[in-house]
Design a protein around this motif. Structure first.
Motif, PDB file in Angstrom:
ATOM      1  N   LEU A 253       0.833  -1.205   0.000  1.00 25.21           N
ATOM      2  CA  LEU A 253       0.000   0.000   0.000  1.00 25.21           C
ATOM      3  C   LEU A 253       0.865   1.251   0.000  1.00 25.21           C
ATOM      4  N   LEU A 254       1.966   1.224   0.736  1.00 27.05           N
ATOM      5  CA  LEU A 254       2.858   2.381   0.788  1.00 27.05           C
ATOM      6  C   LEU A 254       3.487   2.645  -0.581  1.00 27.05           C
ATOM      7  N   VAL A 255       3.930   1.596  -1.249  1.00 29.48           N
ATOM      8  CA  VAL A 255       4.490   1.751  -2.598  1.00 29.48           C
ATOM      9  C   VAL A 255       3.459   2.372  -3.534  1.00 29.48           C
ATOM     10  N   GLN A 256       2.210   2.028  -3.314  1.00 30.96           N
ATOM     11  CA  GLN A 256       1.133   2.525  -4.171  1.00 30.96           C
ATOM     12  C   GLN A 256       0.770   3.977  -3.865  1.00 30.96           C
ATOM     13  N   LEU A 257       0.899   4.391  -2.589  1.00 26.65           N
ATOM     14  CA  LEU A 257       0.375   5.685  -2.167  1.00 26.65           C
ATOM     15  C   LEU A 257       1.436   6.693  -1.721  1.00 26.65           C
ATOM     16  N   ALA A 258       2.697   6.335  -1.720  1.00 27.50           N
ATOM     17  CA  ALA A 258       3.717   7.265  -1.242  1.00 27.50           C
ATOM     18  C   ALA A 258       3.823   8.470  -2.171  1.00 27.50           C
ATOM     19  N   PRO A 259       3.635   9.708  -1.687  1.00 28.51           N
ATOM     20  CA  PRO A 259       3.774  10.889  -2.541  1.00 28.51           C
ATOM     21  C   PRO A 259       5.184  11.049  -3.092  1.00 28.51           C
ATOM     22  N   ILE A 260       6.190  10.630  -2.293  1.00 27.15           N
ATOM     23  CA  ILE A 260       7.587  10.718  -2.736  1.00 27.15           C
ATOM     24  C   ILE A 260       8.136   9.291  -2.754  1.00 27.15           C
ATOM     25  N   PRO A 261       8.051   8.586  -3.858  1.00 31.31           N
ATOM     26  CA  PRO A 261       8.450   7.171  -3.893  1.00 31.31           C
ATOM     27  C   PRO A 261       9.892   6.923  -3.466  1.00 31.31           C
ATOM     28  N   SER A 262      10.776   7.863  -3.725  1.00 26.26           N
ATOM     29  CA  SER A 262      12.187   7.655  -3.385  1.00 26.26           C
ATOM     30  C   SER A 262      12.411   7.551  -1.884  1.00 26.26           C
ATOM     31  N   SER A 263      11.466   8.033  -1.078  1.00 30.77           N
ATOM     32  CA  SER A 263      11.609   7.986   0.387  1.00 30.77           C
ATOM     33  C   SER A 263      10.877   6.806   1.001  1.00 30.77           C
ATOM     34  N   THR A 264      10.446   5.846   0.183  1.00 34.50           N
ATOM     35  CA  THR A 264       9.648   4.723   0.690  1.00 34.50           C
ATOM     36  C   THR A 264      10.369   3.922   1.774  1.00 34.50           C
ATOM     37  N   PRO A 265      11.659   3.544   1.645  1.00 37.20           N
ATOM     38  CA  PRO A 265      12.301   2.758   2.713  1.00 37.20           C
ATOM     39  C   PRO A 265      12.282   3.460   4.070  1.00 37.20           C
ATOM     40  N   GLN A 266      12.608   4.758   4.096  1.00 37.70           N
ATOM     41  CA  GLN A 266      12.602   5.485   5.364  1.00 37.70           C
ATOM     42  C   GLN A 266      11.186   5.577   5.939  1.00 37.70           C
ATOM     43  N   THR A 267      10.207   5.815   5.057  1.00 36.12           N
ATOM     44  CA  THR A 267       8.822   5.879   5.517  1.00 36.12           C
ATOM     45  C   THR A 267       8.367   4.533   6.060  1.00 36.12           C
ATOM     46  N   PHE A 268       8.742   3.454   5.397  1.00 38.02           N
ATOM     47  CA  PHE A 268       8.350   2.121   5.849  1.00 38.02           C
ATOM     48  C   PHE A 268       8.983   1.802   7.201  1.00 38.02           C
ATOM     49  N   ALA A 269      10.211   2.258   7.405  1.00 41.97           N
ATOM     50  CA  ALA A 269      10.861   2.045   8.701  1.00 41.97           C
ATOM     51  C   ALA A 269      10.091   2.754   9.813  1.00 41.97           C
ATOM     52  N   SER A 270       9.640   3.983   9.555  1.00 43.10           N
ATOM     53  CA  SER A 270       8.841   4.706  10.549  1.00 43.10           C
ATOM     54  C   SER A 270       7.515   4.002  10.801  1.00 43.10           C
ATOM     55  N   LEU A 271       6.901   3.501   9.729  1.00 42.27           N
ATOM     56  CA  LEU A 271       5.628   2.789   9.871  1.00 42.27           C
ATOM     57  C   LEU A 271       5.799   1.535  10.722  1.00 42.27           C
ATOM     58  N   LEU A 272       6.937   0.859  10.594  1.00 41.58           N
ATOM     59  CA  LEU A 272       7.168  -0.392  11.321  1.00 41.58           C
ATOM     60  C   LEU A 272       7.442  -0.187  12.811  1.00 41.58           C
ATOM     61  N   THR A 273       7.898   0.987  13.193  1.00 40.16           N
ATOM     62  CA  THR A 273       8.348   1.195  14.573  1.00 40.16           C
ATOM     63  C   THR A 273       7.308   0.785  15.609  1.00 40.16           C
TER      64      THR A 273
END
Length: 601
Positions: A253-273
């Motif tokens: 879902l994040l890959v599909q909806l991330a406004p800035i795709p290049s920041s997906t790994p960092q965003t996913f790390a925050s989501l996982l915390t």
């Protein structure tokens, strides 16, 4: 001749006339040319003035056209500014995006002047409005009551909101950013707005998934204290599987909806915390429960350990997507492993310690026997995890300094996990048999102790070897089976020796015993012993839960006693002593047989 002269004169006259006409024409043309020169001199200043007026007229027309265009552009900017400031609505998103695209295109090739800066601020405002709508829709899809399901998976993101978010995200990804439009005046502001929106997305989705998984996590920990260990571990495994499935869906879902795709790994790390924090807390709760009562929850630890080992590959894959260095699952495995390794020698110590507290154990199945059987019956579902842990501990190291068995007596090779598990089971059963023998010998009445030993060894053998309720018999090595069978034979022999030997001995031949008095004494002792034996069996039931075993024991007792009684009775007849001792013979062989059979009813 006269005619020719006349023609010549006529021609001469015509020539003179032609000459006069030519002169007059030449004079007229000269005058016309002079007049044309004068006219040209007169018209030239007017022509020059007319050219200047034409240029002025052209300039005026172009100026008016420019003014009209400027006025038109200003009217269009005013209309789009009102639309941008109002903000996007899901139903008119396309209109809003198109207006924003026109504004972006309007300053793409223009110099940086005041109007361009104003347009850039308007574009930045439009980007922020899109980010605000994005955050609002994500918040709607990440709120409400978290209803736990049986498969431990969160409520999926609403498809209706997803249909609105997809075109919105597509529009946000086309906005100018410093990476793609380094000179665009609105790019830095839009970058900050989209970054904040993506950070908010991670916080909201991470909190939502944790909220959905939190109630099932508490239920898993609470039930682990009451349900069997393998079941508790299986429920925890199901919860972890649900967590990993949820995390996988969130990454998609994040890959599909991330406004800035290049920041997906960092965003996913925050989501996982928050999610991995919940995992660590849940595993910590189980570890605390296990440590508080290690022997009770050994199989909870083993089952949980096996579940985590099975999930390790998927977990590592998730962590790689998030670029996280921390590995809570690996840390949990290390904690559980150390706890399990301590449990194996401690269980053997508990079995051996039971022999130090003999007291009056009665004749029923001892607590240590029941707990050991329960312990062993829980091994099959977690056999792989237990074998791995035992192999880590080392074959025989659970015996705590007692040393390894002699070479050739152990099952399997040092690195054979199944063989190590079989060796451990053998040591557990051998320790229990030794403890039961010690408890039986500690009884003040050997006959009662023999019943106790027979009942316990029989229960152990029946539940693990003859009629197992699990597949534990598949884990019993031949040496272990031989040990149980040998212990049962010994216990049965001890039971007959303690209970029926005095009865048989009372009728045994003795050369010193002659006459009626000796016969009377033997018959009296025989029936007194038989009565005592009956009283004992009414109090101390033999193998109460094994019908077939009791029938077999009954037949052996009858074959042991009745023929001996019949032989002694026959000898008494031969010596003609039956009539003299008849009153001391209280029952016939058939009646004695019935009494013996009644011992086992």
């Amino acid at each position: 001749m006269d005619d020719e002269t006349a023609e010549i004169e006529l021609l001469d006259q015509h020539l003179n006339k032609t000459h006069q006409i030519s002169q007059r024409m030449t004079s007229i043309l000269s005058k016309f040319d002079t007049r044309l020169i004068k006219l040209d001199k007169s018209i030239l200043p007017l022509h020059k003035s007319t050219q200047a007026l034409t240029r002025i007229a052209d300039n005026i027309e172009r100026t008016l056209a420019s003014i009209d265009k400027i006025v038109s552009d200003q009217d269009g900017v005013a209309v789009e500014e009102a639309l941008i400031l109002k903000g996007p609505q899901p139903e008119n998103l396309q209109v809003y995006v198109e207006a924003l695209e026109r504004l972006i295109a309007s300053i793409a090739f223009k110099p940086s002047d005041a109007s361009s800066r104003d347009t850039a601020r308007l574009i930045e405002t439009g980007g922020k409005k899109l980010a605000q709508l994005f955050t609002k829709l994500v918040a709607e899809g990440s709120s409400g009551a978290a209803i736990p399901s049986n498969d431990y998976t969160p409520i999926p993101f609403p498809s209706s909101l997803l249909d609105t978010l997809e075109p919105l995200v597509a529009a946000m990804r086309t906005l100018p950013l410093p990476a793609t439009h380094p000179s665009h005046p609105a790019a830095p502001g839009i970058q900050a707005a989209l970054t904040e929106a993506q950070r908010g997305y991670a916080n909201m989705r991470g909190a939502w998934v944790r909220k959905c998984l939190e109630v099932p996590a508490r239920r898993v920990v609470e039930r682990a204290e009451t349900v069997p260990g393998p079941q508790g571990g299986a429920e925890f495994a199901a919860w972890v599987e649900g967590l990993l499935s949820s995390v996988k869906e969130e990454h998609t879902l994040l890959v599909q909806l991330a406004p800035i795709p290049s920041s997906t790994p960092q965003t996913f790390a925050s989501l996982l915390t928050p999610i991995v924090t919940l995992f660590a807390n849940t595993l910590g709760g189980l570890s605390t429960l296990i440590k508080r009562a290690l022997q009770k929850h050994t199989f909870l630890a083993l089952s949980t350990y096996g579940a985590l080992v099975g999930c390790q590959a998927r977990w590592d894959d998730v962590m790689r997507k998030a670029a996280r260095k921390e590995n809570e699952l690996k840390d949990g495995l290390q904690t559980l492993r150390s706890t399990m390794l301590r449990s194996f020698p401690e269980f053997l110590v508990d079995i051996k310690s039971a022999a130090m507290q003999p007291g009056d154990v009665g004749t029923g199945v001892a607590t240590i026997t029941t707990s050991t059987i329960t312990y062993l019956n829980q091994i099959p579902p977690v056999a792989d995890a237990m074998a791995s842990a035992l192999n880590t501990l080392g074959d025989g190291n659970w015996r705590m300094g007692e040393g390894m068995s002699k070479t050739g007596q152990r099952t399997g090779m040092p690195d054979d996990e199944s063989g190590v598990l079989e060796n451990y089971i053998y040591d557990v059963i051998a320790a229990l048999i030794a403890t039961l023998n010690a408890l039986a010998k500690s009884q003040r009445r050997p006959a009662i102790g023999s019943v106790f030993l027979l009942n316990n060894i029989s229960s152990l053998r029946n539940q693990l070897l003859l009629n197992p309720t699990t597949t534990i018999d598949d884990l019993l090595s031949q040496r272990t089976q031989d040990a149980m069978n040998s212990a049962f034979r010994t216990a049965k022999a001890g039971y007959f020796d303690s209970n029926f030997s005095p009865l048989i001995t009372s009728l045994a031949d003795d050369p010193r015993d002659r006459g009626k008095s000796a016969a009377k004494e033997k018959w009296t002792r025989f029936f007194d012993t038989l009565e005592e034996l009956g009283d004992r069996h009414r109090v101390a039931r033999v193998m109460p839960d094994d019908v077939n075993g009791r029938e077999s024991l009954q037949e052996e007792a009858v074959r042991l006693v009745v023929p001996a009684m019949q032989r002694f009775l026959q000898k008494s007849r031969e010596k003609d002593l039956v009539k003299s001792v008849q009153k001391y013979i209280k029952a016939t062989p058939e009646e004695v047989e019935s009494q013996i059979r009644a011992f086992y009813q």
